[in-house]
Scaffold this motif. Structure first.
Motif, PDB file in Angstrom:
ATOM      1  N   GLY A  48       0.815  -1.204   0.000  1.00 54.43           N
ATOM      2  CA  GLY A  48       0.000   0.000   0.000  1.00 54.43           C
ATOM      3  C   GLY A  48       0.851   1.257   0.000  1.00 54.43           C
ATOM      4  N   ILE A  49       1.909   1.261   0.830  1.00 53.33           N
ATOM      5  CA  ILE A  49       2.777   2.441   0.902  1.00 53.33           C
ATOM      6  C   ILE A  49       3.449   2.701  -0.452  1.00 53.33           C
ATOM      7  CG2 ILE A  49       4.868   3.388   1.941  1.00 53.33           C
ATOM      8  CD1 ILE A  49       4.149   1.804   4.491  1.00 53.33           C
ATOM      9  N   LEU A  50       3.968   1.642  -1.067  1.00 54.75           N
ATOM     10  CA  LEU A  50       4.729   1.789  -2.315  1.00 54.75           C
ATOM     11  C   LEU A  50       3.824   2.140  -3.492  1.00 54.75           C
ATOM     12  CD1 LEU A  50       7.156  -1.217  -1.798  1.00 54.75           C
ATOM     13  CD2 LEU A  50       7.774   1.208  -1.762  1.00 54.75           C
ATOM     14  N   GLN A  51       2.686   1.501  -3.565  1.00 54.13           N
ATOM     15  CA  GLN A  51       1.767   1.786  -4.671  1.00 54.13           C
ATOM     16  C   GLN A  51       1.266   3.218  -4.616  1.00 54.13           C
ATOM     17  OE1 GLN A  51      -1.262  -1.234  -4.474  1.00 54.13           O
ATOM     18  NE2 GLN A  51       0.165  -2.889  -5.027  1.00 54.13           N
ATOM     19  N   ALA A  52       1.073   3.728  -3.376  1.00 50.12           N
ATOM     20  CA  ALA A  52       0.616   5.110  -3.232  1.00 50.12           C
ATOM     21  C   ALA A  52       1.650   6.095  -3.750  1.00 50.12           C
ATOM     22  CB  ALA A  52       0.302   5.398  -1.758  1.00 50.12           C
ATOM     23  N   ARG A  53       2.922   5.675  -3.808  1.00 53.18           N
ATOM     24  CA  ARG A  53       3.998   6.521  -4.343  1.00 53.18           C
ATOM     25  C   ARG A  53       4.299   6.227  -5.804  1.00 53.18           C
ATOM     26  NH1 ARG A  53       3.117   6.615   1.143  1.00 53.18           N
ATOM     27  NH2 ARG A  53       4.359   8.254   2.165  1.00 53.18           N
ATOM     28  N   GLY A  54       3.470   5.421  -6.450  1.00 49.68           N
ATOM     29  CA  GLY A  54       3.616   5.184  -7.887  1.00 49.68           C
ATOM     30  C   GLY A  54       4.458   3.987  -8.276  1.00 49.68           C
ATOM     31  N   PHE A  55       4.869   3.192  -7.322  1.00 49.00           N
ATOM     32  CA  PHE A  55       5.670   2.015  -7.649  1.00 49.00           C
ATOM     33  C   PHE A  55       4.760   0.832  -7.991  1.00 49.00           C
ATOM     34  CE2 PHE A  55       8.482   4.467  -4.840  1.00 49.00           C
ATOM     35  CZ  PHE A  55       9.618   4.543  -5.650  1.00 49.00           C
ATOM     36  N   ARG A  56       5.281  -0.054  -8.812  1.00 48.98           N
ATOM     37  CA  ARG A  56       4.596  -1.320  -9.100  1.00 48.98           C
ATOM     38  C   ARG A  56       5.098  -2.360  -8.107  1.00 48.98           C
ATOM     39  NH1 ARG A  56       6.155  -3.621 -13.682  1.00 48.98           N
ATOM     40  NH2 ARG A  56       8.007  -2.287 -13.914  1.00 48.98           N
ATOM     41  N   THR A  57       4.195  -3.203  -7.618  1.00 53.96           N
ATOM     42  CA  THR A  57       4.604  -4.199  -6.619  1.00 53.96           C
ATOM     43  C   THR A  57       4.186  -5.600  -7.053  1.00 53.96           C
ATOM     44  OG1 THR A  57       2.563  -3.930  -5.348  1.00 53.96           O
ATOM     45  CG2 THR A  57       4.436  -2.529  -4.733  1.00 53.96           C
ATOM     46  N   ARG A  58       5.015  -6.540  -6.634  1.00 54.27           N
ATOM     47  CA  ARG A  58       4.688  -7.963  -6.753  1.00 54.27           C
ATOM     48  C   ARG A  58       5.010  -8.585  -5.406  1.00 54.27           C
ATOM     49  NH1 ARG A  58       8.837  -8.927 -11.136  1.00 54.27           N
ATOM     50  NH2 ARG A  58       8.442 -11.148 -10.777  1.00 54.27           N
ATOM     51  N   THR A  59       4.383  -9.708  -5.093  1.00 58.16           N
ATOM     52  CA  THR A  59       4.546 -10.283  -3.760  1.00 58.16           C
ATOM     53  C   THR A  59       4.876 -11.765  -3.841  1.00 58.16           C
ATOM     54  OG1 THR A  59       2.189 -10.791  -3.536  1.00 58.16           O
ATOM     55  CG2 THR A  59       2.937  -8.605  -2.790  1.00 58.16           C
ATOM     56  N   ALA A  60       5.552 -12.240  -2.785  1.00 59.41           N
ATOM     57  CA  ALA A  60       5.844 -13.670  -2.631  1.00 59.41           C
ATOM     58  C   ALA A  60       5.780 -13.982  -1.145  1.00 59.41           C
ATOM     59  CB  ALA A  60       7.220 -13.996  -3.190  1.00 59.41           C
ATOM     60  N   ASP A  61       5.200 -15.141  -0.790  1.00 60.83           N
ATOM     61  CA  ASP A  61       5.008 -15.474   0.628  1.00 60.83           C
ATOM     62  C   ASP A  61       6.052 -16.445   1.158  1.00 60.83           C
ATOM     63  OD1 ASP A  61       4.280 -17.759  -0.675  1.00 60.83           O
ATOM     64  OD2 ASP A  61       2.196 -17.778   0.031  1.00 60.83           O
ATOM     65  N   SER A  62       7.099 -16.715   0.350  1.00 67.15           N
ATOM     66  CA  SER A  62       8.173 -17.598   0.820  1.00 67.15           C
ATOM     67  C   SER A  62       9.431 -17.323   0.014  1.00 67.15           C
ATOM     68  CB  SER A  62       7.776 -19.075   0.663  1.00 67.15           C
ATOM     69  OG  SER A  62       7.703 -19.426  -0.719  1.00 67.15           O
ATOM     70  N   GLY A  63      10.548 -17.828   0.544  1.00 58.93           N
ATOM     71  CA  GLY A  63      11.800 -17.641  -0.155  1.00 58.93           C
ATOM     72  C   GLY A  63      11.815 -18.357  -1.493  1.00 58.93           C
ATOM     73  N   GLU A  64      11.277 -19.569  -1.549  1.00 57.75           N
ATOM     74  CA  GLU A  64      11.240 -20.321  -2.803  1.00 57.75           C
ATOM     75  C   GLU A  64      10.392 -19.607  -3.849  1.00 57.75           C
ATOM     76  OE1 GLU A  64      12.005 -23.075   0.613  1.00 57.75           O
ATOM     77  OE2 GLU A  64      10.575 -21.470   0.185  1.00 57.75           O
ATOM     78  N   ALA A  65       9.234 -19.094  -3.415  1.00 62.29           N
ATOM     79  CA  ALA A  65       8.355 -18.367  -4.340  1.00 62.29           C
ATOM     80  C   ALA A  65       9.045 -17.101  -4.842  1.00 62.29           C
ATOM     81  CB  ALA A  65       7.046 -18.027  -3.661  1.00 62.29           C
ATOM     82  N   ALA A  66       9.818 -16.452  -3.955  1.00 59.00           N
ATOM     83  CA  ALA A  66      10.527 -15.234  -4.364  1.00 59.00           C
ATOM     84  C   ALA A  66      11.548 -15.529  -5.468  1.00 59.00           C
ATOM     85  CB  ALA A  66      11.219 -14.611  -3.149  1.00 59.00           C
ATOM     86  N   LEU A  67      12.310 -16.631  -5.317  1.00 57.40           N
ATOM     87  CA  LEU A  67      13.315 -16.976  -6.320  1.00 57.40           C
ATOM     88  C   LEU A  67      12.663 -17.306  -7.665  1.00 57.40           C
ATOM     89  CD1 LEU A  67      15.813 -19.090  -4.186  1.00 57.40           C
ATOM     90  CD2 LEU A  67      16.050 -16.715  -4.954  1.00 57.40           C
ATOM     91  N   ARG A  68      11.517 -18.000  -7.614  1.00 55.67           N
ATOM     92  CA  ARG A  68      10.810 -18.299  -8.869  1.00 55.67           C
ATOM     93  C   ARG A  68      10.334 -17.007  -9.524  1.00 55.67           C
ATOM     94  NH1 ARG A  68       8.645 -22.521  -5.679  1.00 55.67           N
ATOM     95  NH2 ARG A  68       6.698 -21.338  -5.354  1.00 55.67           N
ATOM     96  N   CYS A  69       9.843 -16.099  -8.726  1.00 56.73           N
ATOM     97  CA  CYS A  69       9.346 -14.821  -9.239  1.00 56.73           C
ATOM     98  C   CYS A  69      10.488 -14.012  -9.866  1.00 56.73           C
ATOM     99  CB  CYS A  69       8.700 -14.043  -8.093  1.00 56.73           C
ATOM    100  SG  CYS A  69       7.810 -12.578  -8.638  1.00 56.73           S
ATOM    101  N   ILE A  70      11.653 -14.002  -9.219  1.00 60.16           N
ATOM    102  CA  ILE A  70      12.806 -13.263  -9.745  1.00 60.16           C
ATOM    103  C   ILE A  70      13.299 -13.883 -11.055  1.00 60.16           C
ATOM    104  CG2 ILE A  70      15.231 -12.688  -9.302  1.00 60.16           C
ATOM    105  CD1 ILE A  70      14.470 -12.475  -6.315  1.00 60.16           C
ATOM    106  N   ALA A  71      13.313 -15.222 -11.110  1.00 57.63           N
ATOM    107  CA  ALA A  71      13.765 -15.903 -12.328  1.00 57.63           C
ATOM    108  C   ALA A  71      12.837 -15.621 -13.496  1.00 57.63           C
ATOM    109  CB  ALA A  71      13.869 -17.407 -12.078  1.00 57.63           C
ATOM    110  N   ALA A  72      11.523 -15.538 -13.208  1.00 60.88           N
ATOM    111  CA  ALA A  72      10.551 -15.307 -14.280  1.00 60.88           C
ATOM    112  C   ALA A  72      10.604 -13.877 -14.792  1.00 60.88           C
ATOM    113  CB  ALA A  72       9.138 -15.639 -13.788  1.00 60.88           C
ATOM    114  N   GLU A  73      10.721 -12.902 -13.887  1.00 60.35           N
ATOM    115  CA  GLU A  73      10.755 -11.490 -14.279  1.00 60.35           C
ATOM    116  C   GLU A  73      11.485 -10.696 -13.203  1.00 60.35           C
ATOM    117  OE1 GLU A  73       7.716  -7.841 -15.502  1.00 60.35           O
ATOM    118  OE2 GLU A  73       6.922  -9.844 -15.030  1.00 60.35           O
ATOM    119  N   PRO A  74      12.774 -10.448 -13.396  1.00 62.80           N
ATOM    120  CA  PRO A  74      13.546  -9.759 -12.347  1.00 62.80           C
ATOM    121  C   PRO A  74      12.942  -8.405 -12.014  1.00 62.80           C
ATOM    122  CG  PRO A  74      15.003 -10.669 -14.026  1.00 62.80           C
ATOM    123  CD  PRO A  74      13.609 -10.806 -14.549  1.00 62.80           C
ATOM    124  N   PRO A  75      12.777  -8.083 -10.727  1.00 58.35           N
ATOM    125  CA  PRO A  75      12.255  -6.775 -10.313  1.00 58.35           C
ATOM    126  C   PRO A  75      13.399  -5.750 -10.283  1.00 58.35           C
ATOM    127  CG  PRO A  75      12.639  -8.123  -8.386  1.00 58.35           C
ATOM    128  CD  PRO A  75      12.991  -8.983  -9.583  1.00 58.35           C
TER     129      PRO A  75
END
Length: 386
Positions: A21-48
């Protein structure tokens, strides 16, 4: 330019929603992951552009995820901010060893969050710009190398073509402004053949160095006039030279150019003969000129291609040259007719004196050939042509 993308990694949904909420209100795009494994998959698919990474998570903790990120060369400079509720002083060394760029303590202070995010994104933006410029420089270097290689090949082609053609024509051929001359084709040309009188006797009584010196002077003087009159040099053959006009560059006045060049060549030869005579060399030049059709193009084999003309007209010019005395220019009937016709059309132009040289019995020709002799310009001294 699109807004920066930030990946929020936390197993607590409330924390994720707060940061998003804080970041989106400042115009940033956000993506989320609820675990370390999910985060690595997310980074591999589309680096933030930046990762906000919770330290305490089940399975892979934040330090493990950070080490895994740094192990990937493509993510070596991806900004990672560790978010922890633990004592930051105790965890800082662990985070630095794992490869983290910065830290945030829970509970999150919005001003601190935004300051750290913007600072790291600014650094990453500068790095990305440097990388972009590096890639552009590499591409420019490759392009430059290709252009240099092409330039070298072009110079080699120009150098090769300049063996036969004038520099301007060679450039036009390579630029596509003229047809490929090495392709076999048929064309009407005016051929000029010249060689030295007394050369055989000279070579028998002179050192090779003297012979080469004389040939160097002779070729330089005659070659300069070939270029001036836009002739095509077919070949050097010791003291013999063959030049033709109207191919590959069309010339409406080919016979007149050929005669004009021949007269200037005899004048230049008079200067050379005077110099040589002082050194004991008795050398003069005969010239034959003929007009007719020939087949022209590249002659030879791969690695050695010469430009040549084949036809009766070349033989006729050579035979007329053989009959010409030192200082004499003999021309065929067609050349004489073309030159006289051109002079009849010109008012106040240069007029050459031409006289009949009789019928000549030339080797290789079944019938006698009536030749003419060019004496020089009508208003000039006889010595200009002899």
């Amino acid at each position: 330019m699109s807004a920066a993308a930030i990946l929020i990694v936390d197993d607590v949904d409330r924390n994720v929603r707060l940061l998003a909420g804080i970041l989106q209100a400042r115009g940033f795009r956000t993506r989320t992951a609820d675990s370390g494994e999910a985060a690595l998959r997310c980074i591999a698919a589309e680096p933030p552009d930046l990762v906000l990474l919770d330290v305490m998570m089940p399975g892979m903790n934040g330090y493990d995820v950070c080490r895994a990120i740094r192990a990937d060369p493509s993510c070596a400079v991806l900004p990672v901010v560790l978010v922890t509720a633990l004592d930051p002083e105790q965890e800082r060394v662990k985070g630095l060893e794992a490869g983290a760029d910065d830290f945030l303590s829970k509970p999150i202070h919005q001003a601190e969050l935004m300051a750290r995010v913007r600072s790291l994104l600014r650094v990453k933006s500068l790095y990305d710009e440097v990388q972009r410029q590096r890639l552009e420089l590499q591409a420019w270097n490759r392009t430059l190398e290709q252009r240099v290689e092409e330039g070298v090949r072009q110079l080699e082609r120009v150098s090769r073509l300049k063996r036969f053609f004038s520099p301007a024509l060679a450039e036009a051929i390579l630029a596509g402004g003229a047809d490929d001359p090495l392709r076999s084709h048929r064309c009407e040309i005016t051929v000029v053949f010249l060689d030295l009188r007394g050369f055989t006797a000279f070579t028998e009584t002179s050192d090779p160095e003297e012979v080469m010196g004389v040939l160097g002077q002779y070729h330089a003087a005659m070659g300069r006039l070939v270029l001036v009159h836009e002739g095509t040099l077919e070949r050097f053959s010791g003291d013999g030279m063959m030049i033709f006009f109207n191919d590959p560059q069309p010339l409406p006045d080919a016979p007149e150019r050929a005669v004009r060049m021949a007269i200037e060549m005899q004048r230049a030869m008079m200067v050379l003969s005077t110099q040589w005579r002082r050194r004991g060399y008795d050398l003069h030049m005969g010239i034959g000129i003929a007009q007719g059709f020939a087949t022209l193009g590249g002659i030879g084999f791969d690695g050695r291609i010469d430009y040549g003309a084949i036809g009766t007209v070349t033989n006729l010019a050579a035979r007329l040259c053989g009959e010409a005395a030192g200082g004499e220019i003999l021309i065929s009937p067609r050349v004489r007719a073309a030159v006289q016709e051109a002079q009849d059309k010109e008012v106040g132009g240069v007029r050459w004196r031409i006289e009949d040289a009789g019928e000549l019995d030339l080797k290789g020709f079944h019938r006698k050939v009536r030749a003419a002799r060019v004496l020089g310009v009508a208003s000039g001294d006889v010595n200009d042509a002899d």
